[in-house]
Design an enzyme around this catalytic site. Sequence first.
Site, PDB file in Angstrom:
ATOM      1  N   HIS A 109     -40.187 -12.787  29.786  1.00 46.24           N
ATOM      2  CA  HIS A 109     -39.141 -11.772  30.046  1.00 46.24           C
ATOM      3  C   HIS A 109     -39.826 -10.463  30.461  1.00 46.24           C
ATOM      4  CE1 HIS A 109     -35.381  -9.876  30.127  1.00 46.24           C
ATOM      5  NE2 HIS A 109     -35.083  -9.790  28.836  1.00 46.24           N
ATOM      6  N   ASP A 153     -37.542  -9.996  17.463  1.00 49.66           N
ATOM      7  CA  ASP A 153     -36.547 -10.563  18.384  1.00 49.66           C
ATOM      8  C   ASP A 153     -35.757 -11.614  17.600  1.00 49.66           C
ATOM      9  OD1 ASP A 153     -35.096 -11.248  20.662  1.00 49.66           O
ATOM     10  OD2 ASP A 153     -36.710 -12.395  21.593  1.00 49.66           O
TER      11      ASP A 153
END
Length: 308
Positions: A134, A225
């Site tokens: 990402h 996360d």
Amino acid sequence: MNHFLDIHKTDPSDLRAIIDQAKTTKQARLGHPKAALDDELPLKDRMVALIFEKPSTRTRVSFDVGVRQMGGQTMVLSGKDMQLGHGETIADTARVLSRYVDMIMIRTFDETVLTEMAEYSDVPVINGLTDRTHPCQIMADVLTYEEHRGPIKGKKVVWAGDGNNVCASFLHAAGQFGFDLTFTGPAQLDPEEEFIGLARKAGSKVTIERDAFKAVEGADLIVADTWVSMHDSQSSKERRHNMLRPYQVNDDLMAAAKPDALFMHCLPAHREEEVTSAVMDGPQSVIFDEAENRLHAQKAVMRWCLGG
Ligand code: CP
Ligand code: NVA
């Protein structure tokens, strides 16, 4: 033209130029953060396709707003509504889209969809998240760290939890921007060896430490996360939660880091799971600056993709 596929595939001097550009354009609109148009319009008369094969709030809105601020137009496409989701090859899709649009941003599952799209596209392709990486998120995170604390080079970043796609891009950034990264999480969820190796080869110190409290000693930044990513099966949820519970970022863990350590999370977060609300909403958290900086960082990425 340049594709922005991954941080480790982008030259460190280009990455630095992108961060500097983001700082400059953000600064130029201080006091008018949501004004429709920038002073300069590098995407004037340009069309950008935003393809989503997975859900998104930040990536979708920040790319859409960013393109418009730079004078361009967007077309938001859902993978399942395209022929791409019904058997048309990625190569053919890339060739067709190249005839209509000036740039493609894609969020997908398997990274080969992204790399094949880039291989056959005549226009720049940007990685808006795959199962594996990402990069746009971490460009925003580097920008955010540096706005708050100055150069990230030489700092100690601790990743707590699952060694997932966002963690992978942090490892890539460690190598390219010159910071150290400690991973703390269960062995079953370690980051990929290949990515650890890349960061080490680039000269950054990568440490694996199973004890979260030891891991955060001397940390300048702690990152968490979700424990279950979009590509993870829901049936693995309970098992993952059981493994990851000792790695929750809470006040006790933050207190074991440097007193001025920052907390980051790419969002969406699951409050009281990977991180407590006390940390998310506390003074060390910069999560909403990260979210805003997706906009500024990606505008600079898009400019770079078009050769600017
Ligand atoms: N952080 C991030 O990429 O958020 P979205 O999934 O909402 O785009
Ligand atoms: N690791 C998360 C990040 C979401 C932005 C996922 O892939 O679902």
